[in-house]
Design a protein around this motif. Structure first.
Motif, PDB file in Angstrom:
ATOM      1  N   ASN A  36       0.985  -1.379   0.003  1.00  0.00           N
ATOM      2  CA  ASN A  36       0.057  -0.139  -0.081  1.00  0.00           C
ATOM      3  C   ASN A  36       0.849   0.980   0.117  1.00  0.00           C
ATOM      4  O   ASN A  36       1.686   1.385   0.733  1.00  0.00           O
ATOM      5  CB  ASN A  36      -0.924   0.125   1.262  1.00  0.00           C
ATOM      6  CG  ASN A  36      -1.703   1.241   1.576  1.00  0.00           C
ATOM      7  OD1 ASN A  36      -1.255   2.299   1.757  1.00  0.00           O
ATOM      8  ND2 ASN A  36      -3.057   1.191   0.685  1.00  0.00           N
ATOM      9  N   THR A  38       1.116   5.681  -0.329  1.00  0.00           N
ATOM     10  CA  THR A  38       0.445   6.824  -0.367  1.00  0.00           C
ATOM     11  C   THR A  38       1.220   8.007  -0.970  1.00  0.00           C
ATOM     12  O   THR A  38       2.354   7.913  -1.236  1.00  0.00           O
ATOM     13  CB  THR A  38       0.193   7.432   1.182  1.00  0.00           C
ATOM     14  OG1 THR A  38       1.424   7.560   1.876  1.00  0.00           O
ATOM     15  CG2 THR A  38      -0.929   6.526   1.992  1.00  0.00           C
ATOM     16  N   SER A  40       0.825  12.533  -2.412  1.00  0.00           N
ATOM     17  CA  SER A  40       0.178  13.674  -2.541  1.00  0.00           C
ATOM     18  C   SER A  40       0.489  14.567  -3.348  1.00  0.00           C
ATOM     19  O   SER A  40       1.631  14.268  -4.110  1.00  0.00           O
ATOM     20  CB  SER A  40       0.312  14.574  -1.334  1.00  0.00           C
ATOM     21  OG  SER A  40      -0.199  13.610   0.096  1.00  0.00           O
ATOM     22  N   THR A  49      -4.660  13.600  -1.884  1.00  0.00           N
ATOM     23  CA  THR A  49      -3.841  12.417  -1.396  1.00  0.00           C
ATOM     24  C   THR A  49      -4.507  11.273  -1.386  1.00  0.00           C
ATOM     25  O   THR A  49      -5.709  11.205  -1.315  1.00  0.00           O
ATOM     26  CB  THR A  49      -3.629  12.719   0.346  1.00  0.00           C
ATOM     27  OG1 THR A  49      -3.194  13.959   0.555  1.00  0.00           O
ATOM     28  CG2 THR A  49      -2.883  11.640   1.064  1.00  0.00           C
ATOM     29  N   VAL A  50      -3.825  10.176  -1.892  1.00  0.00           N
ATOM     30  CA  VAL A  50      -4.457   8.876  -2.279  1.00  0.00           C
ATOM     31  C   VAL A  50      -3.451   7.949  -1.575  1.00  0.00           C
ATOM     32  O   VAL A  50      -2.430   7.850  -1.329  1.00  0.00           O
ATOM     33  CB  VAL A  50      -4.338   8.775  -3.868  1.00  0.00           C
ATOM     34  CG1 VAL A  50      -5.111   9.854  -4.390  1.00  0.00           C
ATOM     35  CG2 VAL A  50      -2.849   8.763  -4.383  1.00  0.00           C
ATOM     36  N   SER A  51      -4.286   6.791  -1.554  1.00  0.00           N
ATOM     37  CA  SER A  51      -3.686   5.449  -1.055  1.00  0.00           C
ATOM     38  C   SER A  51      -3.945   4.683  -2.245  1.00  0.00           C
ATOM     39  O   SER A  51      -4.930   4.336  -2.594  1.00  0.00           O
ATOM     40  CB  SER A  51      -4.368   4.879   0.193  1.00  0.00           C
ATOM     41  OG  SER A  51      -4.105   3.844   0.548  1.00  0.00           O
ATOM     42  N   GLU A  63      -7.663   4.596  -3.338  1.00  0.00           N
ATOM     43  CA  GLU A  63      -8.594   5.300  -2.493  1.00  0.00           C
ATOM     44  C   GLU A  63      -8.200   6.783  -2.294  1.00  0.00           C
ATOM     45  O   GLU A  63      -7.039   7.092  -2.179  1.00  0.00           O
ATOM     46  CB  GLU A  63      -8.950   4.860  -0.859  1.00  0.00           C
ATOM     47  CG  GLU A  63      -9.565   5.211  -0.040  1.00  0.00           C
ATOM     48  CD  GLU A  63      -9.520   4.890   1.638  1.00  0.00           C
ATOM     49  OE1 GLU A  63     -10.170   5.595   2.287  1.00  0.00           O
ATOM     50  OE2 GLU A  63      -8.843   3.623   1.709  1.00  0.00           O
ATOM     51  N   LEU A  65      -7.874  10.017  -0.080  1.00  0.00           N
ATOM     52  CA  LEU A  65      -7.979  10.257   1.269  1.00  0.00           C
ATOM     53  C   LEU A  65      -8.170  11.575   1.561  1.00  0.00           C
ATOM     54  O   LEU A  65      -9.171  11.923   2.406  1.00  0.00           O
ATOM     55  CB  LEU A  65      -6.685   9.793   1.893  1.00  0.00           C
ATOM     56  CG  LEU A  65      -6.139   8.402   1.702  1.00  0.00           C
ATOM     57  CD1 LEU A  65      -4.752   8.405   2.401  1.00  0.00           C
ATOM     58  CD2 LEU A  65      -6.877   7.397   2.394  1.00  0.00           C
ATOM     59  N   LYS A  66      -8.063  12.497   0.786  1.00  0.00           N
ATOM     60  CA  LYS A  66      -8.347  13.883   0.523  1.00  0.00           C
ATOM     61  C   LYS A  66      -8.267  14.430  -0.786  1.00  0.00           C
ATOM     62  O   LYS A  66      -7.230  14.189  -1.600  1.00  0.00           O
ATOM     63  CB  LYS A  66      -7.221  14.844   1.553  1.00  0.00           C
ATOM     64  CG  LYS A  66      -7.417  16.150   1.759  1.00  0.00           C
ATOM     65  CD  LYS A  66      -6.357  16.619   2.566  1.00  0.00           C
ATOM     66  CE  LYS A  66      -6.786  18.019   3.141  1.00  0.00           C
ATOM     67  NZ  LYS A  66      -5.833  18.659   3.992  1.00  0.00           N
ATOM     68  N   GLU A  76     -12.920  12.437  -9.125  1.00  0.00           N
ATOM     69  CA  GLU A  76     -12.527  11.314  -8.471  1.00  0.00           C
ATOM     70  C   GLU A  76     -12.619  10.120  -9.172  1.00  0.00           C
ATOM     71  O   GLU A  76     -12.224   8.981  -8.975  1.00  0.00           O
ATOM     72  CB  GLU A  76     -13.255  11.167  -7.143  1.00  0.00           C
ATOM     73  CG  GLU A  76     -12.449  12.575  -6.404  1.00  0.00           C
ATOM     74  CD  GLU A  76     -13.268  12.804  -4.940  1.00  0.00           C
ATOM     75  OE1 GLU A  76     -14.400  11.863  -4.781  1.00  0.00           O
ATOM     76  OE2 GLU A  76     -12.891  13.734  -4.541  1.00  0.00           O
TER      77      GLU A  76
END
Length: 119
Positions: A36, A38, A40, A49-51, A63, A65-66, A76
Motif C-alpha cells: 500500500n 500513499t 500527495s 492525497t491517495v492510497s 482510495e 484520502l483527501k 475522482e
C-alpha cells in the motif's frame, strides 16, 4: 507612425481533455512491489492525497484520502480508469481537468516515491 502587432491568444493554449498524462510520468505498475502506497500532489488550489494498493504487479485499489477540489469532485472517477487501464495514461475528466491531473500526480507520487506503508 508606429504600428505594433499584438498576437491575440486563441484557444490554442487550452489543453485537450485527453491529455491525462501531461506532466505525469509513465509508471510501469508491474515493477511496483506488492503493498500500500500513499502520495500527495498540489496544483494551484487543488490538493489530493491517495492510497494505492498494488498486488501481483497491478494496481488493485485507489482510495482518495483527501481531495480539496473546488468544483472538481467528479474527477475522482479517474481512479477507476487508472485501475481499468493499469496506466496513468488515461483521459482527464472533462470540466475537472485540474483535479484530474492532481489526482493522477498523487498516484504517480505514491508509486514512485518511498511511500510504502504496508506489505
Amino acid at each position: 507612425m508606429i504600428i505594433s502587432f499584438v498576437s491575440c491568444a486563441s484557444n490554442n493554449d487550452a489543453q485537450p481533455a485527453n491529455d491525462g498524462q501531461q506532466g505525469i510520468e509513465s509508471v510501469d505498475f508491474s515493477q511496483i512491489p506488492d503493498g500500500n502506497y500513499t502520495g500527495s500532489a498540489k496544483k494551484f488550489v487543488v490538493r489530493a492525497t491517495v492510497s494505492v494498493d498494488v498486488k501481483d504487479g497491478e494496481v488493485t485499489d485507489i482510495e482518495i484520502l483527501k481531495h480539496v477540489n473546488g468544483k472538481g469532485k467528479k474527477a475522482e472517477a479517474i481512479t477507476a480508469d487508472v485501475i481499468r487501464e493499469q496506466s496513468l495514461d488515461v483521459d482527464v475528466i472533462s470540466s475537472a481537468t485540474l483535479s484530474s491531473r492532481t489526482i493522477l500526480e498523487a498516484i504517480e507520487n505514491a508509486l514512485t516515491q518511498d511511500t510504502k506503508t504496508t506489505e
